[in-house]
Design a protein around this motif. Structure first.
Motif, mmCIF file in Angstrom:
data_model
loop_
_atom_site.group_PDB
_atom_site.id
_atom_site.type_symbol
_atom_site.label_atom_id
_atom_site.label_comp_id
_atom_site.label_asym_id
_atom_site.label_seq_id
_atom_site.Cartn_x
_atom_site.Cartn_y
_atom_site.Cartn_z
ATOM 1 N N SER A 13 -46.240 37.356 -29.610
ATOM 2 C CA SER A 13 -46.576 36.440 -28.515
ATOM 3 C C SER A 13 -46.910 37.206 -27.240
ATOM 4 C CB SER A 13 -45.416 35.475 -28.275
ATOM 5 O OG SER A 13 -44.215 36.195 -28.021
ATOM 6 N N ASP A 14 -47.565 38.361 -27.398
ATOM 7 C CA ASP A 14 -47.851 39.227 -26.248
ATOM 8 C C ASP A 14 -48.665 38.529 -25.167
ATOM 9 O OD1 ASP A 14 -46.773 40.836 -28.161
ATOM 10 O OD2 ASP A 14 -48.302 42.385 -28.076
ATOM 11 N N TRP A 15 -49.577 37.643 -25.574
ATOM 12 C CA TRP A 15 -50.483 37.012 -24.612
ATOM 13 C C TRP A 15 -49.750 36.020 -23.716
ATOM 14 C CZ3 TRP A 15 -54.771 38.405 -22.620
ATOM 15 C CH2 TRP A 15 -55.620 37.498 -21.979
ATOM 16 N N MET A 16 -48.619 35.499 -24.194
ATOM 17 C CA MET A 16 -47.805 34.578 -23.412
ATOM 18 C C MET A 16 -46.553 35.316 -22.962
ATOM 19 S SD MET A 16 -48.081 31.129 -25.693
ATOM 20 C CE MET A 16 -46.788 31.694 -26.776
ATOM 21 N N THR A 42 -40.838 45.529 -20.553
ATOM 22 C CA THR A 42 -40.977 45.354 -19.112
ATOM 23 C C THR A 42 -40.023 44.303 -18.563
ATOM 24 O OG1 THR A 42 -42.777 43.783 -19.505
ATOM 25 C CG2 THR A 42 -43.382 46.079 -19.114
ATOM 26 N N VAL A 43 -39.552 43.410 -19.436
ATOM 27 C CA VAL A 43 -38.649 42.334 -19.032
ATOM 28 C C VAL A 43 -37.363 42.465 -19.833
ATOM 29 C CG1 VAL A 43 -38.281 39.841 -19.031
ATOM 30 C CG2 VAL A 43 -40.519 40.766 -18.405
ATOM 31 N N TRP A 54 -41.518 32.035 -25.889
ATOM 32 C CA TRP A 54 -40.673 32.372 -27.024
ATOM 33 C C TRP A 54 -39.684 33.460 -26.596
ATOM 34 C CZ3 TRP A 54 -40.637 30.367 -31.967
ATOM 35 C CH2 TRP A 54 -41.734 29.589 -32.360
ATOM 36 N N PHE A 55 -38.504 33.459 -27.181
ATOM 37 C CA PHE A 55 -37.550 34.536 -26.959
ATOM 38 C C PHE A 55 -36.606 34.593 -28.159
ATOM 39 C CE2 PHE A 55 -35.973 30.683 -24.996
ATOM 40 C CZ PHE A 55 -34.660 30.599 -25.427
ATOM 41 N N SER A 56 -35.906 35.710 -28.293
ATOM 42 C CA SER A 56 -34.943 35.832 -29.391
ATOM 43 C C SER A 56 -33.601 36.278 -28.841
ATOM 44 C CB SER A 56 -35.446 36.797 -30.466
ATOM 45 O OG SER A 56 -35.735 38.077 -29.932
ATOM 46 N N ILE A 57 -32.547 35.888 -29.555
ATOM 47 C CA ILE A 57 -31.170 36.191 -29.182
ATOM 48 C C ILE A 57 -30.543 37.000 -30.307
ATOM 49 C CG2 ILE A 57 -28.892 35.203 -28.674
ATOM 50 C CD1 ILE A 57 -30.391 32.729 -27.575
ATOM 51 N N VAL A 76 -31.026 39.137 -24.874
ATOM 52 C CA VAL A 76 -32.125 38.196 -25.091
ATOM 53 C C VAL A 76 -33.429 38.972 -24.943
ATOM 54 C CG1 VAL A 76 -33.230 36.065 -24.302
ATOM 55 C CG2 VAL A 76 -30.744 36.286 -24.186
ATOM 56 N N GLU A 77 -34.364 38.767 -25.861
ATOM 57 C CA GLU A 77 -35.608 39.538 -25.878
ATOM 58 C C GLU A 77 -36.815 38.614 -25.772
ATOM 59 O OE1 GLU A 77 -37.247 42.373 -25.077
ATOM 60 O OE2 GLU A 77 -35.774 43.364 -26.366
ATOM 61 N N PHE A 78 -37.694 38.887 -24.786
ATOM 62 C CA PHE A 78 -38.926 38.119 -24.631
ATOM 63 C C PHE A 78 -40.134 38.853 -25.210
ATOM 64 C CE2 PHE A 78 -36.200 35.905 -21.727
ATOM 65 C CZ PHE A 78 -36.696 34.619 -21.685
#
Length: 251
Positions: free
Chosen positions: A88-91, A127-128, A158-161, A214-216
């Motif tokens: 989901s790099d573009w978002m 970066t985040v 989107w993100f993951s935990i 948490v990873e974006f």
């Protein structure tokens, strides 16, 4: 309860898919009809299951054929799992470069003495960064803190935990509070960011503790091949292959 940590991660850049698809399915059941004949839906307590696919991958180099065969050998049994990243790099709330292209990951970072590895590569980092407050199993809302974001969070993110036993699980939010300032020292670095309370698209898969990661960037989810799917080794002329990989969340 199964443990889904320390799993291999699918190298999606190496496979170069032409198309991707991710969705959450099975979040509700048909509950009959009311007096007006309208359908009534009952939400399941565990929420929907994440499904996904990467289609028409570009495979030609010998190493790419070897890798796709390894993925098949690992996953075709249907009882082994891997972390599947969502590209989901573009978002996402990432900084953008001079071409207005988001940068979720920075590469080419040298050692402390300024040197790179022997092959010219360096380290990489997102970066985040983000972490969250403690939350219970099946929680529908979570509170997280995010640092380095170039914009406020949106419903499309989107993100993951990283759960202690369930491993990486991917989520989306459908609503959130307005951000408030957040301040934290992470790895000895004082950071200023924002805190949000998010409503999840499906309940939390496992209870988590304060400070859970948490990873974006390239959010990951533990997945396996769905029933009836296998990944055959098929080759066209000039050693070209275009395999499609299908996945369903692993339990």
């Amino acid at each position: 309860m199964g443990r889904y940590t320390d799993l291999p991660t699918l190298d999606i850049d190496f496979l170069k898919p032409a198309r991707l698809s991710f969705d959450t399915k099975g979040g509700g059941l048909e509950g009959g009809r009311n007096g007006l004949g309208e359908s009534v839906t009952i939400e399941t307590s565990g929420g929907g299951v994440l499904v996904g696919s990467y289609e028409s991958c570009f495979i030609q180099a010998r190493e790419e054929h070897e890798y796709i065969n390894w993925v098949a050998a690992w996953m075709n049994s249907g009882v082994r799992f891997m972390n599947v990243p969502i590209k989901s790099d573009w978002m996402g709330p990432f900084p953008v470069d001079s071409r207005n292209i988001p940068r979720p990951i920075i590469g080419g970072i040298p050692h402390s003495d300024g040197a790179l590895f022997a092959d010219g590569a360096g380290y990489s980092q997102t970066t985040v960064i983000a972490n969250m407050d403690a939350a219970a199993l099946n929680a529908g809302k979570i509170t997280l803190r995010i640092y380095g974001a170039a914009r406020n969070l949106r419903w499309s993110d989107w993100f993951s935990i990283y759960h202690p036993n369930k491993g990486w699980r991917a989520y989306r939010n459908w609503d959130h509070t307005d951000p408030v300032p957040a301040f934290e020292t992470i790895d000895g670095v004082a950071r200023a960011g924002q805190r949000y309370t998010l409503s999840l698209d499906r309940p939390l898969r496992e209870a988590v503790t304060q400070g859970t990661r948490v990873e974006f960037a390239r959010p990951r989810c533990v997945m396996k091949f769905p029933p009836g799917f296998t990944l055959p080794w098929e080759v066209q002329g000039f050693w070209r292959a275009s395999p499609t990989l299908q996945f369903v969340e692993g339990f």
